[in-house]
Structures are given as C-alpha cells and as structure tokens.
Write an enzyme that holds these catalytic residues in place. Sequence first.
Site, PDB file in Angstrom:
ATOM      1  N   HIS A   1      -3.047   7.097   2.952  1.00  0.00           N
ATOM      2  CA  HIS A   1      -3.482   5.835   2.343  1.00  0.00           C
ATOM      3  C   HIS A   1      -4.891   5.504   2.836  1.00  0.00           C
ATOM      4  CE1 HIS A   1      -3.933   1.771   1.217  1.00  0.00           C
ATOM      5  NE2 HIS A   1      -3.663   1.267   2.415  1.00  0.00           N
TER       6      HIS A   1
ATOM      7  N   ASN B   1     -10.024  -0.173   0.139  1.00  0.00           N
ATOM      8  CA  ASN B   1      -8.559  -0.080   0.151  1.00  0.00           C
ATOM      9  C   ASN B   1      -8.028  -0.631  -1.173  1.00  0.00           C
ATOM     10  OD1 ASN B   1      -5.815  -0.415   0.498  1.00  0.00           O
ATOM     11  ND2 ASN B   1      -5.962  -1.293   2.556  1.00  0.00           N
TER      12      ASN B   1
ATOM     13  N   CYS C   1       0.812  -1.223   0.000  1.00  0.00           N
ATOM     14  CA  CYS C   1       0.000   0.000   0.000  1.00  0.00           C
ATOM     15  C   CYS C   1       0.848   1.278   0.000  1.00  0.00           C
ATOM     16  CB  CYS C   1      -0.959   0.008   1.182  1.00  0.00           C
ATOM     17  SG  CYS C   1      -2.002  -1.455   1.245  1.00  0.00           S
TER      18      CYS C   1
END
Length: 333
Positions: free
Chosen positions: A260, A290, A117
């Site tokens: 993020h 996500n 990520c």
Amino acid sequence: MNAPRARIIGTGSYLPEKRMTNDALAKLVDTTSEWISSRTGILERRIAAEGEMTSDLAAHAGQRALEAAGCDPKDLDLIICATSTPDLVFPATAAIVQRKIGAQSTKAPVFDIQAVCTGFVYALSIADQFIRSGMSQKVLVIGAETFTRILDWNDRTTCILFGDGAGAVVLEAVEGGDDRGILSTHMHADGSYVELLHVTGGISQGRPSGFDVKHDALGFVDMHGNEVFKQAVKAMGAVAEEALAANGLTVDDVDWFIPHQANKRILQATAKRVNIPESKVVMTVDHHGNTSAASVPLALDEAVRDGRIRPGHLVLLDAFGGGFTWASALIRW
Ligand code: COA
C-alpha cells in the site's frame, strides 16, 4: 476435481486530470515542499474535478481493465468496489459502476466493501473465494477513492498525504494447467485501533441539533500518524511473511512487492523488515500520494503496463489501513 483458480486477465487505472504539487499545498497550510517530500516521498497527488465522483473514477479504471482483458462487460458475473468514499450512502458505488460500464443487463451481483486502504486486497480476496467456490467466473474488482473530499485542508498532518484515483482488475476462473493466478490471500483486522485512524462524523451519529438540511455532515480524516506508521510496518511485514510461508516460498522467490502506497518511508521500512530489496518494490507514492483503496491496483497497473510485471513473475500485494485492517495476496502472474 481441483477448485478453480482466479487469474488476473486485465488491469486498468484512472487518475483525475488535476495535479496538486507540494508547492501548491504550501500555499494552503504551514508546510514546505521539502518537508512533505522528505517525510513522505510524495511530490504530487491528483484531485477529482468538481462533480467527478468515485463511481466515475471506478468506471474509467474498470473499462480499461476490461479492455486489457478483452472482456465484454456483459460477461461479468460479479462486481466488487472497494471504497471509503462512496458516491452515496446507498446504493453501493458498485451498482452505479455497473450501470456506467453498461453491465446492468447481466443482473450480476454487485457490492462495495469498506476496509479503507486495505479495501482492494480485501475485495480481491473475496473475489478469489467466489471463484474458488465456483460461484463466479468473471469478476471485476475495483479500488476507487475521492479521498481528498474528506480531508481537512487546514490540517497539515493529513491533507498533504492523500490523493484521488482508481485501479481495477478482471479476474477469470481457470481450471488445470500451470499455477498462474492467485495463490493465496490472507486478511486480518484489529478493532482496538479505531480511534488512531478514522473519519469524524458518521451516519448513525445522526444530524446535529438545530437540524439544517444544508448542513454538511461529512467528517474529516483524523489520524495519529506516528502510531499508524509503526503499526503499518509491523502488520504489513507480518502478513507478507505469512503469505510466503503458507506457499512454501521465500522472499527470494518474489519478483515484485506492491505494498500500500502510504508513505515512502513506510514502504522502505516494510521492505527492509521483510528483507526485500528496494529494487523489487513498486513505488508510485511520489506521483499518486496515498489513494487508499486505489493505491495497490494503481501501482499494479502501472507495473503491468510498463512491462515490469511479466507472465510467471511472483507478485506480492500487501496493504494496511484503518480498522486496523491488513491483508496480502500472493499472485503467480
Ligand atoms: N509540514 C511541516 N511540519 C509538519 C507537517 C507538515 N505537513 N505535519 C506535521 N508536522 C510537524 C509536526 O507538527 C511535528 O512538529 P513538532 O515536533 O513541533 O510537534 C513534526 O512535524 C514531527 O511530526 P511527526 O508526526 O513526528 O512527523 P512524522 O515524521 O511522523 O511524519 C507523517 C508525519 C504523517 C508523515 C507520518 O507519521 C506518516 O506518514 N504516518 C503514517 C500515515 C499514513 O500513511 N496513514 C495511512 C496509513 S493507511
């Protein structure tokens, strides 16, 4: 002579058409729409169509960023793609993207980077170093994922969190003038935590005994969500403060904070820790889920296109992911 600065001259993104709502997930695993939205802030996520590859998402996002920048693909002298869900073991997804966007005649270098990520912010930092050193003038940086391909759809603790998508920026080397561009980047990692967030299975583990060419060796996301949550807030908070201190700036100078997009509660807790009001936090996790390496550039593109981010604004990108890895980029827009 001062080193050139990397300026973002265009952003773009792409989401697959298929939406998956929380209600649809509640038909697959033992969960409720209410549990997912209250614990994560996620309402829906996108799922890549059958046959739609990470390179397809990446190429669409890349083309949109090039259009926004008014840049011909043939002018690129570097392409970096951040992904943990590449089309192939090799070559790099960036090579496939180079061909899909019609930039192969440049013979410019291409490579993927894998920091889960944190991947896009790592890639942006690498591109920044290439530009500062004078090695590159025009760089396409992409974060793209088909993360839903590595989900165990029987595991309610992970399958509810992730989605597919891609985001991209075009960077240009600028010399002199004002301070618009990437002011600094900071990258970190701590390999002590590999087991807390990883994908089971892997190439170097070899094929299972009883070799079967049809065997699907692809693993699944395995995560200790609670511990990841705590570490993410701590690390993203620390690297945001590090970025501001390195530039002699304070949190009051920040116009937009783009962390993020893992979970709304992680975003809120990080903003609180850094003391940034929620009104300055760009949040897309509700409609993207996500999307791993795609999450920061997707959120960035949304805030640029809807006019929130304007020239002169101070934008702080912040990410955390498996490894653990974490990184920030402070940008004068
Ligand atoms: N639906 C219903 N119940 C669920 C569930 C779901 N989808 N997932 C977990 N539960 C249950 C658990 O089994 C547990 O039940 P128990 O108390 O009977 O054992 C209970 O909910 C609480 O689980 P817990 O893990 O403590 O929940 P949480 O509030 O920490 O939320 C996450 C779980 C995964 C949403 C949260 O930890 C998280 O977001 N972590 C970070 C994940 C992340 O973003 N990773 C990527 C970072 S790059």
